[in-house]
Scaffold this motif. Structure first.
Motif, PDB file in Angstrom:
ATOM      1  N   THR A 268       0.834  -1.200   0.000  1.00 35.74           N
ATOM      2  CA  THR A 268       0.000   0.000   0.000  1.00 35.74           C
ATOM      3  C   THR A 268       0.868   1.248   0.000  1.00 35.74           C
ATOM      4  OG1 THR A 268      -1.607  -1.245   1.301  1.00 35.74           O
ATOM      5  CG2 THR A 268      -1.895   1.150   1.209  1.00 35.74           C
ATOM      6  N   THR A 269       1.958   1.204   0.752  1.00 37.28           N
ATOM      7  CA  THR A 269       2.910   2.299   0.855  1.00 37.28           C
ATOM      8  C   THR A 269       4.317   1.736   0.742  1.00 37.28           C
ATOM      9  OG1 THR A 269       1.460   3.523   2.367  1.00 37.28           O
ATOM     10  CG2 THR A 269       3.778   4.181   2.323  1.00 37.28           C
ATOM     11  N   PHE A 270       5.187   2.412  -0.001  1.00 39.38           N
ATOM     12  CA  PHE A 270       6.604   2.058  -0.073  1.00 39.38           C
ATOM     13  C   PHE A 270       7.404   3.348  -0.010  1.00 39.38           C
ATOM     14  CE2 PHE A 270      10.261   1.115  -3.111  1.00 39.38           C
ATOM     15  CZ  PHE A 270      11.087   0.657  -2.086  1.00 39.38           C
ATOM     16  N   LYS A 271       8.221   3.485   1.033  1.00 37.16           N
ATOM     17  CA  LYS A 271       9.020   4.707   1.186  1.00 37.16           C
ATOM     18  C   LYS A 271      10.447   4.358   1.538  1.00 37.16           C
ATOM     19  CE  LYS A 271       9.348   9.204   3.449  1.00 37.16           C
ATOM     20  NZ  LYS A 271       8.676  10.262   4.252  1.00 37.16           N
ATOM     21  N   LEU A 272      11.384   5.006   0.812  1.00 34.54           N
ATOM     22  CA  LEU A 272      12.803   4.895   1.100  1.00 34.54           C
ATOM     23  C   LEU A 272      13.294   6.201   1.703  1.00 34.54           C
ATOM     24  CD1 LEU A 272      14.087   3.146  -2.152  1.00 34.54           C
ATOM     25  CD2 LEU A 272      14.068   2.158   0.149  1.00 34.54           C
ATOM     26  N   TYR A 273      14.113   6.086   2.762  1.00 33.23           N
ATOM     27  CA  TYR A 273      14.706   7.247   3.411  1.00 33.23           C
ATOM     28  C   TYR A 273      16.154   7.371   2.956  1.00 33.23           C
ATOM     29  CZ  TYR A 273      10.583   6.896   6.376  1.00 33.23           C
ATOM     30  OH  TYR A 273       9.287   6.822   6.840  1.00 33.23           O
ATOM     31  N   GLU A 274      16.457   8.444   2.267  1.00 34.80           N
ATOM     32  CA  GLU A 274      17.774   8.624   1.679  1.00 34.80           C
ATOM     33  C   GLU A 274      18.860   8.628   2.758  1.00 34.80           C
ATOM     34  OE1 GLU A 274      20.474   8.665  -1.184  1.00 34.80           O
ATOM     35  OE2 GLU A 274      18.311   8.646  -1.604  1.00 34.80           O
ATOM     36  N   GLY A 275      19.836   7.746   2.593  1.00 35.16           N
ATOM     37  CA  GLY A 275      20.950   7.662   3.528  1.00 35.16           C
ATOM     38  C   GLY A 275      20.655   6.882   4.791  1.00 35.16           C
ATOM     39  N   GLY A 276      19.408   6.469   4.977  1.00 36.68           N
ATOM     40  CA  GLY A 276      19.033   5.751   6.188  1.00 36.68           C
ATOM     41  C   GLY A 276      19.674   4.377   6.255  1.00 36.68           C
ATOM     42  N   ARG A 277      20.115   4.011   7.451  1.00 38.61           N
ATOM     43  CA  ARG A 277      20.716   2.700   7.650  1.00 38.61           C
ATOM     44  C   ARG A 277      19.670   1.769   8.262  1.00 38.61           C
ATOM     45  NH1 ARG A 277      26.976   4.544   9.295  1.00 38.61           N
ATOM     46  NH2 ARG A 277      27.140   6.039   7.556  1.00 38.61           N
ATOM     47  N   HIS A 278      20.053   0.856   9.137  1.00 44.40           N
ATOM     48  CA  HIS A 278      19.135  -0.223   9.505  1.00 44.40           C
ATOM     49  C   HIS A 278      18.083   0.173  10.537  1.00 44.40           C
ATOM     50  CE1 HIS A 278      17.684  -4.260   9.759  1.00 44.40           C
ATOM     51  NE2 HIS A 278      18.012  -4.399  11.025  1.00 44.40           N
ATOM     52  N   GLU A 279      18.481   0.839  11.601  1.00 45.62           N
ATOM     53  CA  GLU A 279      17.526   1.174  12.670  1.00 45.62           C
ATOM     54  C   GLU A 279      16.934   2.560  12.409  1.00 45.62           C
ATOM     55  OE1 GLU A 279      19.090   0.658  16.620  1.00 45.62           O
ATOM     56  OE2 GLU A 279      18.756  -1.511  16.533  1.00 45.62           O
ATOM     57  N   LEU A 280      15.930   2.605  11.566  1.00 44.18           N
ATOM     58  CA  LEU A 280      15.367   3.891  11.150  1.00 44.18           C
ATOM     59  C   LEU A 280      14.790   4.683  12.318  1.00 44.18           C
ATOM     60  CD1 LEU A 280      13.618   2.959   7.787  1.00 44.18           C
ATOM     61  CD2 LEU A 280      15.689   4.330   8.095  1.00 44.18           C
ATOM     62  N   VAL A 281      14.222   3.998  13.316  1.00 42.60           N
ATOM     63  CA  VAL A 281      13.635   4.733  14.438  1.00 42.60           C
ATOM     64  C   VAL A 281      14.707   5.362  15.322  1.00 42.60           C
ATOM     65  CG1 VAL A 281      11.531   3.333  14.465  1.00 42.60           C
ATOM     66  CG2 VAL A 281      13.454   2.712  15.953  1.00 42.60           C
ATOM     67  N   ASN A 282      15.974   4.977  15.116  1.00 43.28           N
ATOM     68  CA  ASN A 282      17.089   5.543  15.869  1.00 43.28           C
ATOM     69  C   ASN A 282      18.069   6.288  14.970  1.00 43.28           C
ATOM     70  OD1 ASN A 282      16.218   4.450  18.374  1.00 43.28           O
ATOM     71  ND2 ASN A 282      17.115   2.467  17.843  1.00 43.28           N
ATOM     72  N   GLU A 283      17.597   6.734  13.818  1.00 45.20           N
ATOM     73  CA  GLU A 283      18.458   7.403  12.851  1.00 45.20           C
ATOM     74  C   GLU A 283      18.527   8.915  13.120  1.00 45.20           C
ATOM     75  OE1 GLU A 283      20.531   7.650  10.685  1.00 45.20           O
ATOM     76  OE2 GLU A 283      20.802   5.788   9.577  1.00 45.20           O
ATOM     77  N   THR A 284      19.380   9.585  12.367  1.00 46.40           N
ATOM     78  CA  THR A 284      19.518  11.036  12.506  1.00 46.40           C
ATOM     79  C   THR A 284      18.240  11.761  12.075  1.00 46.40           C
ATOM     80  OG1 THR A 284      20.587  11.057  10.329  1.00 46.40           O
ATOM     81  CG2 THR A 284      22.026  11.049  12.269  1.00 46.40           C
ATOM     82  N   ASN A 285      17.434  11.118  11.239  1.00 52.07           N
ATOM     83  CA  ASN A 285      16.140  11.681  10.837  1.00 52.07           C
ATOM     84  C   ASN A 285      14.992  10.949  11.532  1.00 52.07           C
ATOM     85  OD1 ASN A 285      16.633   9.311   9.333  1.00 52.07           O
ATOM     86  ND2 ASN A 285      15.121   9.917   7.798  1.00 52.07           N
ATOM     87  N   ALA A 286      15.232  10.533  12.787  1.00 50.80           N
ATOM     88  CA  ALA A 286      14.244   9.721  13.508  1.00 50.80           C
ATOM     89  C   ALA A 286      12.881  10.395  13.592  1.00 50.80           C
ATOM     90  CB  ALA A 286      14.764   9.402  14.908  1.00 50.80           C
ATOM     91  N   MET A 287      12.848  11.712  13.772  1.00 49.83           N
ATOM     92  CA  MET A 287      11.553  12.377  13.923  1.00 49.83           C
ATOM     93  C   MET A 287      10.721  12.277  12.645  1.00 49.83           C
ATOM     94  SD  MET A 287       9.444  13.586  15.925  1.00 49.83           S
ATOM     95  CE  MET A 287      10.559  13.522  17.340  1.00 49.83           C
ATOM     96  N   GLU A 288      11.369  12.298  11.498  1.00 48.98           N
ATOM     97  CA  GLU A 288      10.644  12.094  10.236  1.00 48.98           C
ATOM     98  C   GLU A 288      10.036  10.688  10.203  1.00 48.98           C
ATOM     99  OE1 GLU A 288      11.464  11.727   5.397  1.00 48.98           O
ATOM    100  OE2 GLU A 288      13.139  12.045   6.778  1.00 48.98           O
ATOM    101  N   VAL A 289      10.812   9.700  10.621  1.00 58.18           N
ATOM    102  CA  VAL A 289      10.332   8.317  10.636  1.00 58.18           C
ATOM    103  C   VAL A 289       9.205   8.147  11.648  1.00 58.18           C
ATOM    104  CG1 VAL A 289      10.999   5.916  11.023  1.00 58.18           C
ATOM    105  CG2 VAL A 289      12.591   7.483   9.880  1.00 58.18           C
ATOM    106  N   TRP A 290       9.383   8.706  12.851  1.00 53.39           N
ATOM    107  CA  TRP A 290       8.342   8.618  13.885  1.00 53.39           C
ATOM    108  C   TRP A 290       7.044   9.245  13.379  1.00 53.39           C
ATOM    109  CZ3 TRP A 290      10.460   9.906  19.455  1.00 53.39           C
ATOM    110  CH2 TRP A 290      11.538   9.053  19.745  1.00 53.39           C
TER     111      TRP A 290
END
Length: 302
Positions: A268-290
């Motif tokens: 239904t949804t497919f999104k890639l986060y540019e530069g994101g590594r494995h733990e997206l909820v703990n990434e530098t762009n975590a607030m975007e993921v949250w």
């Protein structure tokens, strides 16, 4: 907001550690299935934040994981039928969550190993969840998994089901850091956030090796996944980082989208986060993921 700790009793008398972050008003439920060699309490900052938006978060520690796991069982599902028992634990947790919070739509969110557990759960319990979010997952590479199954079973036969194997660890996680050379740590592949990586390394309940039996159970569980068996009525959302080695730096996750579409079960949804590594909820762009997780839980789309 209430924080609740509960232990559910599985049919084999295993204690299932369950955590709930319950807001005063509950509009939605998010059940979290965590990844390999980590544990559910690591998602507490996300859960606290989601509770502010009336989303109750329920999480369990899978067998062989977490602070309540006996030292001798760390990294080990069970001596027999481990995958079946892990799926059963998740079902008990979801049933308990619905009993505690009747009427609220329930979204299942699986990260990494938890994403494959969640896929298997959807396949065997097609009416139990309102939607599924798969994060940092990958395609089912059957030729590779069948070769790995042969290797793992051979090592298990020679050395036993409760041992760990440097060979298995090297073949599974050993290559993940290569894309991030020169390496600061052995776990650079997890996140660009150095503080998060350092916290993971310092945590005795993270980064441990798993037994040959767990790997056999896990590989067998992945091989049982068939996209065409997933119910068409349940939305499935895929979120991944472009630099996640588990998703083959986005090549594997793109292949998964193609294979799901060919099976008449496109995401239904497919999104890639540019530069994101494995733990997206703990990434530098975590607030975007949250924020995206919150939007998916509340609206079913981005």
């Amino acid at each position: 907001m209430q924080y609740i700790e509960e232990f559910l009793t599985a049919p084999d008398n295993h204690d299932i550690p369950v955590r709930m972050w319950r807001p005063n008003r509950v509009d939605n439920i998010l059940v979290i299935a965590h990844g390999m060699a980590e544990y559910c309490e690591r998602y507490a900052p996300l859960a606290d934040w989601l509770a502010e938006s009336n989303i109750a978060v329920v999480a369990l520690n899978h067998r062989g994981h977490g602070m309540d796991c006996p030292d001798q069982d760390l990294g080990h599902y069970a001596d027999r039928r481990g995958w079946e028992k892990v799926i059963g634990d998740l079902d008990q947790t979801i049933t308990w969550a619905k009993q505690q919070l009747p009427g609220a739509p329930l979204t299942l969110f699986g990260h990494s190993m938890g994403s494959f557990i969640s896929q298997s759960y959807l396949q065997t319990h097609p009416t139990s969840v309102s939607q599924l979010i798969l994060m940092s997952t990958n395609r089912i590479n059957r030729p590779l998994l069948n070769a790995a199954k042969w290797l793992v079973n051979g090592i298990k036969l020679v050395r036993g089901p409760r041992v760990t194997s440097p060979t298995i660890e090297a073949l599974s996680f050993g290559s993940f850091n290569k894309a991030f050379r020169p390496n600061r740590t052995e776990f650079d592949w997890l996140s660009r956030d150095h503080d998060q990586v350092d916290a993971y390394i310092a945590d005795p309940y993270c980064g441990f090796d798993c037994t040959t039996q767990l790997w056999a159970d896990f590989i067998g569980g992945m091989l049982s996944i068939r996209y065409h068996l997933w119910p068409e009525s349940v939305p499935v959302h895929l979120l991944s980082g472009t630099d996640d080695p588990v998703g083959e730096q986005s090549k594997g996750i793109r292949r998964m989208v193609k294979e799901m579409t060919q099976a008449n079960r496109p995401p239904t949804t497919f999104k890639l986060y540019e530069g994101g590594r494995h733990e997206l909820v703990n990434e530098t762009n975590a607030m975007e993921v949250w924020t995206d997780l919150k939007t998916l839980v509340q609206n079913g789309s981005l």
